[in-house]
Scaffold this active site. Structure first.
Site, mmCIF file in Angstrom:
data_model
loop_
_atom_site.group_PDB
_atom_site.id
_atom_site.type_symbol
_atom_site.label_atom_id
_atom_site.label_comp_id
_atom_site.label_asym_id
_atom_site.label_seq_id
_atom_site.Cartn_x
_atom_site.Cartn_y
_atom_site.Cartn_z
ATOM 1 N N LYS A 90 0.820 -1.223 0.000
ATOM 2 C CA LYS A 90 0.000 0.000 0.000
ATOM 3 C C LYS A 90 0.847 1.263 0.000
ATOM 4 O O LYS A 90 0.634 2.166 -0.786
ATOM 5 C CB LYS A 90 -0.861 0.068 1.271
ATOM 6 C CG LYS A 90 -2.143 -0.679 1.219
ATOM 7 C CD LYS A 90 -2.888 -0.506 2.541
ATOM 8 C CE LYS A 90 -2.113 -1.091 3.698
ATOM 9 N NZ LYS A 90 -1.984 -0.315 4.895
ATOM 10 N N ARG A 103 -10.020 1.774 8.583
ATOM 11 C CA ARG A 103 -9.605 0.401 8.856
ATOM 12 C C ARG A 103 -10.629 -0.339 9.701
ATOM 13 O O ARG A 103 -10.458 -1.525 9.971
ATOM 14 C CB ARG A 103 -8.300 0.430 9.638
ATOM 15 C CG ARG A 103 -7.063 0.082 8.817
ATOM 16 C CD ARG A 103 -5.897 0.313 9.735
ATOM 17 N NE ARG A 103 -4.722 -0.416 9.442
ATOM 18 C CZ ARG A 103 -3.596 0.161 8.995
ATOM 19 N NH1 ARG A 103 -3.554 1.424 8.708
ATOM 20 N NH2 ARG A 103 -2.521 -0.574 8.846
ATOM 21 N N ARG A 106 11.012 -6.379 4.787
ATOM 22 C CA ARG A 106 10.923 -4.954 5.117
ATOM 23 C C ARG A 106 11.502 -4.687 6.506
ATOM 24 O O ARG A 106 12.151 -3.670 6.735
ATOM 25 C CB ARG A 106 9.455 -4.490 5.073
ATOM 26 C CG ARG A 106 9.308 -3.006 5.366
ATOM 27 C CD ARG A 106 7.906 -2.524 5.066
ATOM 28 N NE ARG A 106 6.979 -2.817 6.143
ATOM 29 C CZ ARG A 106 5.666 -2.591 6.078
ATOM 30 N NH1 ARG A 106 5.138 -2.103 4.977
ATOM 31 N NH2 ARG A 106 4.889 -2.873 7.088
ATOM 32 N N ARG A 110 11.284 -1.152 10.971
ATOM 33 C CA ARG A 110 10.065 -0.653 11.623
ATOM 34 C C ARG A 110 9.799 -1.447 12.896
ATOM 35 O O ARG A 110 9.868 -2.667 12.903
ATOM 36 C CB ARG A 110 8.867 -0.814 10.671
ATOM 37 C CG ARG A 110 8.544 0.457 9.937
ATOM 38 C CD ARG A 110 7.437 0.233 8.946
ATOM 39 N NE ARG A 110 6.177 -0.204 9.543
ATOM 40 C CZ ARG A 110 5.001 -0.074 8.937
ATOM 41 N NH1 ARG A 110 4.936 0.492 7.743
ATOM 42 N NH2 ARG A 110 3.908 -0.497 9.508
ATOM 43 N N ARG A 158 -0.858 -8.081 13.581
ATOM 44 C CA ARG A 158 -1.404 -7.122 12.616
ATOM 45 C C ARG A 158 -2.238 -7.831 11.544
ATOM 46 O O ARG A 158 -3.245 -7.316 11.078
ATOM 47 C CB ARG A 158 -0.269 -6.306 11.989
ATOM 48 C CG ARG A 158 0.230 -5.219 12.943
ATOM 49 C CD ARG A 158 1.569 -4.656 12.556
ATOM 50 N NE ARG A 158 1.570 -4.086 11.240
ATOM 51 C CZ ARG A 158 2.618 -4.137 10.403
ATOM 52 N NH1 ARG A 158 3.720 -4.739 10.755
ATOM 53 N NH2 ARG A 158 2.539 -3.586 9.225
HETATM 54 P P1 AMP Z 1 0.396 1.329 8.479
HETATM 55 O O1 AMP Z 1 1.617 2.137 8.201
HETATM 56 O O2 AMP Z 1 -0.794 1.774 7.667
HETATM 57 O O3 AMP Z 1 0.634 -0.146 8.376
HETATM 58 O O4 AMP Z 1 0.004 1.616 10.003
HETATM 59 C C1 AMP Z 1 0.881 1.267 11.064
HETATM 60 C C2 AMP Z 1 0.122 1.178 12.371
HETATM 61 O O5 AMP Z 1 -0.471 2.450 12.684
HETATM 62 C C3 AMP Z 1 -1.050 0.210 12.374
HETATM 63 O O6 AMP Z 1 -0.648 -1.137 12.631
HETATM 64 C C4 AMP Z 1 -1.884 0.776 13.532
HETATM 65 O O7 AMP Z 1 -1.298 0.464 14.786
HETATM 66 C C5 AMP Z 1 -1.737 2.279 13.324
HETATM 67 N N1 AMP Z 1 -2.806 2.777 12.408
HETATM 68 C C6 AMP Z 1 -2.621 3.306 11.155
HETATM 69 N N2 AMP Z 1 -3.804 3.638 10.605
HETATM 70 C C7 AMP Z 1 -4.748 3.309 11.517
HETATM 71 C C8 AMP Z 1 -6.161 3.379 11.528
HETATM 72 N N3 AMP Z 1 -6.858 3.828 10.473
HETATM 73 N N4 AMP Z 1 -6.808 2.964 12.646
HETATM 74 C C9 AMP Z 1 -6.137 2.504 13.710
HETATM 75 N N5 AMP Z 1 -4.811 2.380 13.768
HETATM 76 C C10 AMP Z 1 -4.107 2.782 12.680
#
Ligand code: AMP
Length: 191
Positions: free
Chosen positions: A13, A88, A127, A133, A144
């Site tokens: 993404k 989400r 990654r 990360r 996750r």
């Molecule tokens: P991502 O970079 O999109 O994979 O997001 C990393 C982490 O940020 C996720 O695993 C969540 O802990 C938090 N996060 C990002 N977007 C959301 C969302 N829309 N709702 C809740 N937690 C989020």
């Protein structure tokens, strides 16, 4: 143009969001990236969400939705955007509907990046080695994935029923996937 991009952790993404944003000259807005930047800068928001994120748990909807509502009002987002990582949860779907109603906007489509689960884990482990990360360790990756299946997959059905879901095969090289996405967007969205 206003777009959402969805996909499991590791589906690509973030990478594709940047390419789409460049191609269509719209900002890519990633809630995860906003949180990571706040954690790095040790802001109050960063301190609040750090532990949840490194455990692979979601940040509470009220916090995430407030971040998105504010970001969509910034100047660069007035004419279009790509949202990556939001909504989400089904509550966030409703919250986004309300934000957009308030702003008298709507989005054009939801891109869903489809990737085989085994490829996902492989990509995330790689990654972790490259980016380091905090939420890319094995236990967190597993959590996750679980949270994604429980909370986020049902959103696909909501958007499919609304006729907004555009599924794209997320396997292959970054450029191949990007070309597929551009073709899918061009076939779907009136410019
Ligand atoms: P991502 O970079 O999109 O994979 O997001 C990393 C982490 O940020 C996720 O695993 C969540 O802990 C938090 N996060 C990002 N977007 C959301 C969302 N829309 N709702 C809740 N937690 C989020």
């Amino acid at each position: 143009m206003r777009l959402l991009i969805m996909g499991a952790p590791g589906a690509g993404k973030g990478t594709q969001a940047k390419l789409i944003a460049n191609h269509y000259r719209i900002p890519a807005i990633s809630t995860g990236a906003i949180f990571r930047a706040n954690i790095a800068a040790k802001t109050p928001l960063g301190m609040r969400v750090q532990q949840l994120i490194s455990a692979g748990e979601f940040v509470p909807d009220v916090i995430t939705t407030a971040v998105v509502a504010k970001r969509l009002l910034e100047n660069d987002a007035l004419d279009g955007w790509l949202l990556d990582g939001y909504p989400r949860t089904t509550d966030q779907v409703e919250a986004l509907d309300i934000i957009l109603e308030d702003q008298r906007q709507h989005f054009d489509c939801v891109l869903s990046l489809e990737v085989d689960p085994e490829v996902l884990v492989e990509r995330l482990v790689k990654r972790a080695e490259i980016e380091g990360r905090a939420d890319d360790n094995e236990e967190t990756i597993r959590r996750r994935m679980e949270v994604y299946r429980e909370e986020t997959e049902p959103l696909m059905n909501i958007y499919r029923e609304r006729g907004l879901l555009v599924s794209v095969d997320g396997q292959g090289s970054v450029d191949e996937v990007a070309e597929r996405i551009f073709a899918a967007i061009d076939a779907t969205v009136d410019k």
